[in-house]
Structure formats: C-alpha cells, structure tokens
Design a protein around this motif. Structure first.
Motif, PDB file in Angstrom:
ATOM      1  N   ARG A 101       0.853  -1.193   0.000  1.00  0.00           N
ATOM      2  CA  ARG A 101       0.000   0.000   0.000  1.00  0.00           C
ATOM      3  C   ARG A 101       0.883   1.234   0.000  1.00  0.00           C
ATOM      4  NH1 ARG A 101      -2.843   3.585   3.460  1.00  0.00           N
ATOM      5  NH2 ARG A 101      -1.737   2.857   5.296  1.00  0.00           N
ATOM      6  N   LEU A 102       0.552   2.191  -0.848  1.00  0.00           N
ATOM      7  CA  LEU A 102       1.278   3.450  -0.863  1.00  0.00           C
ATOM      8  C   LEU A 102       0.656   4.428   0.125  1.00  0.00           C
ATOM      9  CD1 LEU A 102       2.098   4.090  -4.636  1.00  0.00           C
ATOM     10  CD2 LEU A 102       3.342   2.745  -2.930  1.00  0.00           C
ATOM     11  N   LYS A 103       1.495   5.240   0.747  1.00  0.00           N
ATOM     12  CA  LYS A 103       1.051   6.242   1.713  1.00  0.00           C
ATOM     13  C   LYS A 103       1.490   7.626   1.240  1.00  0.00           C
ATOM     14  CE  LYS A 103       3.329   4.702   5.232  1.00  0.00           C
ATOM     15  NZ  LYS A 103       3.794   4.581   6.634  1.00  0.00           N
ATOM     16  N   ARG A 104       0.538   8.506   1.080  1.00  0.00           N
ATOM     17  CA  ARG A 104       0.795   9.883   0.630  1.00  0.00           C
ATOM     18  C   ARG A 104       1.423   9.925  -0.754  1.00  0.00           C
ATOM     19  NH1 ARG A 104       4.188  13.240   4.673  1.00  0.00           N
ATOM     20  NH2 ARG A 104       5.620  11.508   4.364  1.00  0.00           N
ATOM     21  N   ALA A 105       1.310   8.831  -1.493  1.00  0.00           N
ATOM     22  CA  ALA A 105       1.939   8.766  -2.815  1.00  0.00           C
ATOM     23  C   ALA A 105       1.061   8.001  -3.795  1.00  0.00           C
ATOM     24  CB  ALA A 105       3.309   8.108  -2.730  1.00  0.00           C
ATOM     25  N   MET A 106       1.234   8.319  -5.066  1.00  0.00           N
ATOM     26  CA  MET A 106       0.562   7.606  -6.152  1.00  0.00           C
ATOM     27  C   MET A 106       1.543   7.499  -7.311  1.00  0.00           C
ATOM     28  SD  MET A 106      -3.016   8.517  -8.175  1.00  0.00           S
ATOM     29  CE  MET A 106      -4.065   7.965  -6.810  1.00  0.00           C
ATOM     30  N   ILE A 107       1.411   6.438  -8.103  1.00  0.00           N
ATOM     31  CA  ILE A 107       2.233   6.231  -9.288  1.00  0.00           C
ATOM     32  C   ILE A 107       1.325   6.179 -10.508  1.00  0.00           C
ATOM     33  CG2 ILE A 107       3.939   4.764 -10.418  1.00  0.00           C
ATOM     34  CD1 ILE A 107       4.500   3.510  -7.673  1.00  0.00           C
ATOM     35  N   THR A 108       1.711   6.879 -11.556  1.00  0.00           N
ATOM     36  CA  THR A 108       0.978   6.842 -12.816  1.00  0.00           C
ATOM     37  C   THR A 108       1.988   6.835 -13.955  1.00  0.00           C
ATOM     38  OG1 THR A 108      -0.910   7.829 -13.979  1.00  0.00           O
ATOM     39  CG2 THR A 108       0.747   9.353 -13.119  1.00  0.00           C
ATOM     40  N   ASN A 109       1.493   6.859 -15.187  1.00  0.00           N
ATOM     41  CA  ASN A 109       2.365   6.920 -16.360  1.00  0.00           C
ATOM     42  C   ASN A 109       1.873   7.974 -17.334  1.00  0.00           C
ATOM     43  OD1 ASN A 109       4.563   4.915 -16.238  1.00  0.00           O
ATOM     44  ND2 ASN A 109       2.903   3.407 -16.090  1.00  0.00           N
ATOM     45  N   ALA A 110       2.815   8.565 -18.051  1.00  0.00           N
ATOM     46  CA  ALA A 110       2.457   9.549 -19.062  1.00  0.00           C
ATOM     47  C   ALA A 110       1.653   8.920 -20.188  1.00  0.00           C
ATOM     48  CB  ALA A 110       3.715  10.211 -19.621  1.00  0.00           C
ATOM     49  N   VAL A 111       1.969   7.666 -20.507  1.00  0.00           N
ATOM     50  CA  VAL A 111       1.228   6.877 -21.498  1.00  0.00           C
ATOM     51  C   VAL A 111       0.738   5.624 -20.790  1.00  0.00           C
ATOM     52  CG1 VAL A 111       1.389   5.610 -23.676  1.00  0.00           C
ATOM     53  CG2 VAL A 111       2.582   7.796 -23.410  1.00  0.00           C
ATOM     54  N   ARG A 112      -0.555   5.350 -20.877  1.00  0.00           N
ATOM     55  CA  ARG A 112      -1.137   4.303 -20.038  1.00  0.00           C
ATOM     56  C   ARG A 112      -1.069   2.903 -20.650  1.00  0.00           C
ATOM     57  NH1 ARG A 112      -4.349   6.977 -16.171  1.00  0.00           N
ATOM     58  NH2 ARG A 112      -3.367   9.006 -15.846  1.00  0.00           N
ATOM     59  N   CYS A 113      -0.845   2.810 -21.966  1.00  0.00           N
ATOM     60  CA  CYS A 113      -0.776   1.505 -22.627  1.00  0.00           C
ATOM     61  C   CYS A 113       0.664   1.195 -23.031  1.00  0.00           C
ATOM     62  CB  CYS A 113      -1.658   1.475 -23.869  1.00  0.00           C
ATOM     63  SG  CYS A 113      -3.423   1.625 -23.520  1.00  0.00           S
ATOM     64  N   VAL A 114       1.005  -0.075 -23.039  1.00  0.00           N
ATOM     65  CA  VAL A 114       2.364  -0.479 -23.386  1.00  0.00           C
ATOM     66  C   VAL A 114       2.660  -0.152 -24.847  1.00  0.00           C
ATOM     67  CG1 VAL A 114       1.611  -2.863 -23.893  1.00  0.00           C
ATOM     68  CG2 VAL A 114       4.017  -2.388 -23.364  1.00  0.00           C
ATOM     69  N   PRO A 115       3.789   0.505 -25.129  1.00  0.00           N
ATOM     70  CA  PRO A 115       4.179   0.766 -26.515  1.00  0.00           C
ATOM     71  C   PRO A 115       5.206  -0.255 -27.003  1.00  0.00           C
ATOM     72  CG  PRO A 115       5.413   2.196 -25.047  1.00  0.00           C
ATOM     73  CD  PRO A 115       4.599   1.282 -24.170  1.00  0.00           C
ATOM     74  N   PRO A 116       5.216  -0.568 -28.278  1.00  0.00           N
ATOM     75  CA  PRO A 116       6.259  -1.440 -28.813  1.00  0.00           C
ATOM     76  C   PRO A 116       7.645  -0.876 -28.522  1.00  0.00           C
ATOM     77  CG  PRO A 116       4.506  -1.128 -30.426  1.00  0.00           C
ATOM     78  CD  PRO A 116       4.241  -0.170 -29.301  1.00  0.00           C
ATOM     79  N   ALA A 117       8.554  -1.744 -28.121  1.00  0.00           N
ATOM     80  CA  ALA A 117       9.951  -1.359 -27.837  1.00  0.00           C
ATOM     81  C   ALA A 117      10.063  -0.296 -26.754  1.00  0.00           C
ATOM     82  CB  ALA A 117      10.653  -0.894 -29.108  1.00  0.00           C
ATOM     83  N   ASN A 118       9.011  -0.168 -25.921  1.00  0.00           N
ATOM     84  CA  ASN A 118       9.010   0.815 -24.836  1.00  0.00           C
ATOM     85  C   ASN A 118       9.124   2.256 -25.329  1.00  0.00           C
ATOM     86  OD1 ASN A 118       8.830  -1.101 -22.719  1.00  0.00           O
ATOM     87  ND2 ASN A 118      11.013  -1.519 -22.921  1.00  0.00           N
ATOM     88  N   LYS A 119       8.678   2.526 -26.569  1.00  0.00           N
ATOM     89  CA  LYS A 119       8.843   3.854 -27.144  1.00  0.00           C
ATOM     90  C   LYS A 119       7.528   4.362 -27.732  1.00  0.00           C
ATOM     91  CE  LYS A 119      13.748   3.271 -28.279  1.00  0.00           C
ATOM     92  NZ  LYS A 119      14.766   3.247 -29.366  1.00  0.00           N
ATOM     93  N   PRO A 120       6.777   5.136 -26.959  1.00  0.00           N
ATOM     94  CA  PRO A 120       5.586   5.760 -27.539  1.00  0.00           C
ATOM     95  C   PRO A 120       5.988   6.855 -28.509  1.00  0.00           C
ATOM     96  CG  PRO A 120       5.980   6.608 -25.332  1.00  0.00           C
ATOM     97  CD  PRO A 120       6.985   5.513 -25.557  1.00  0.00           C
ATOM     98  N   VAL A 121       5.159   7.088 -29.511  1.00  0.00           N
ATOM     99  CA  VAL A 121       5.421   8.182 -30.457  1.00  0.00           C
ATOM    100  C   VAL A 121       4.714   9.443 -29.963  1.00  0.00           C
ATOM    101  CG1 VAL A 121       5.723   6.582 -32.374  1.00  0.00           C
ATOM    102  CG2 VAL A 121       3.464   7.571 -31.938  1.00  0.00           C
ATOM    103  N   GLY A 122       5.061  10.560 -30.577  1.00  0.00           N
ATOM    104  CA  GLY A 122       4.536  11.831 -30.108  1.00  0.00           C
ATOM    105  C   GLY A 122       3.027  11.914 -30.077  1.00  0.00           C
TER     106      GLY A 122
END
Length: 216
Positions: A101-122
C-alpha cells in the motif's frame, strides 16, 4: 493547467485512442491471454501529496500485472525507494496482490498503454496527456510531481500549460509550477540507466529525499 480535452483521471482499460497501441495490446493478448493487456490504471493513495509519473507500462511489467512498475527491474528500484522514504507499507513482491500500500503517494504513467519497444510516439503521448492532466487535478493534497525520464517530464510540463524552454529536463531539476506544485525530475529508473551508471541508487534516492523534504 490546461483544460483542453478534459478526460477522467484513468483511461478505460480497452482505450481505443491510439491504433498502434491497441494493435500491440491485441497482439500481446493473443500470445498471453492471462496478462492484463490494457491501459494500466494509476496506483496509490487518493490523498497523495506525491505523484510519481513514469513513461509507460513495460510489456512484461505493468502490462502483464496491471499495476504500474510491477514485475520489472524499474519497479524493484522504485518501490524499494518509496519504502525507504516512508511512502509505502507492506512488502513489494512484484505482483499486484502482494498487499503493498502506498502512503501519501501515487504512481501513474504519461502513457497508459504499453508501446512497442518501450517507445511511444509523439501522437500517442499527446493523446494520453489529458488523462495525466486529470490525474493531477484529481489529487487535492498534491504537492510534488516527480517525473521519471524526459518524456514524462516534457508531457507533464506541456500538460501544465508551461513552456519546455523555461522548464528543461535534467536529473534533479526542480521548478515551482502552477498552484504552488513542485516539479522534480529524475533519470528513469530503467535497467539500462542503472546498468550503464547513468543513474545510481544514490542519485535516485536524492530526488526522493528532496520530495520528502518538500512534503514534510
């Protein structure tokens, strides 16, 4: 903070917005139907004062487990650091039902779906940014945004309606932004960065120590 294309804080699991990412999700689902294979939701405390913003789910990490930074090397370092600075309780065991459980913290992502080769495009980063903006706005006690890597940093700056030239990315960079929020950034805690020495554990911990000092 920009109000353009306001969306909810979390993308729908089967988000249809980015054709390339949808196709990659479907490809992974065909190969691994027992994996999460969807837009990964944020994880943590809804009263968070710290929001950690990563790049995107890893294919065998969050895309598999359905929890940000869970199941890969980047998560091992991130969750150990969160624990060290008092932002979590329980034991991280690299799966979503480990009871952490996180306390006073949250984790998110700039892009929510997995991109090929870990590289989202613009275009994909831009398409997903409204979810990030809404995630930030939905945390009423938020004090610190901590971006992991340049893509997360740049997307956050743009989402806040600020200029990149006035807020360049750098490890340990710090800016006071809208509504009194503090924007901190770090090199991403990827295996590549840690293996090459670009990011050491000590460097990473220094940024989190600063975040804790601000929040305290």
């Amino acid at each position: 903070m920009t109000e353009a294309r306001l969306k909810p804080p979390e993308a729908p699991v089967n988000c249809p917005l980015c054709p390339r990412l949808v196709a990659y999700r479907k490809e992974n689902d065909e190969k691994h139907p027992d994996w999460f294979n969807g837009a990964v939701p944020s994880f943590g405390d809804e009263t968070a004062k710290l929001l950690v913003i990563g790049l995107a789910p890893g294919v065998t990490g969050a895309n598999k487990t359905g929890r940000p930074f869970t199941g890969d090397w980047a998560g091992d370092l991130l969750y150990a650091t969160l624990q060290k600075f008092g932002f979590s309780e329980g034991t991280y065991q690299a799966h979503p039902d480990d009871g952490l459980r996180l306390k006073r913290a949250m984790i998110t992502n700039a892009v929510r779906c997995v991109p090929p080769a870990n590289k989202p495009v613009g275009a994909e980063i831009n398409e997903c940014r409204p979810f990030l903006v809404s995630r930030i706005k939905a945390l009423p006690r938020l004090k610190v945004l901590l971006c992991l890597g340049k893509i997360a940093h740049d997307s956050t700056v743009r989402g806040l309606g600020l200029k990149l030239k006035d807020h360049p990315f750098g490890h340990g960079s710090e800016y006071t932004v809208q509504d009194g929020l503090i924007l901190l950034s770090s090199y991403h805690c990827s295996r590549y960065n840690t293996n090459t020495g670009r990011l050491t554990t000590e460097m990473f911990e220094t940024v989190f120590a600063r975040a804790k000092d601000i929040i305290a």
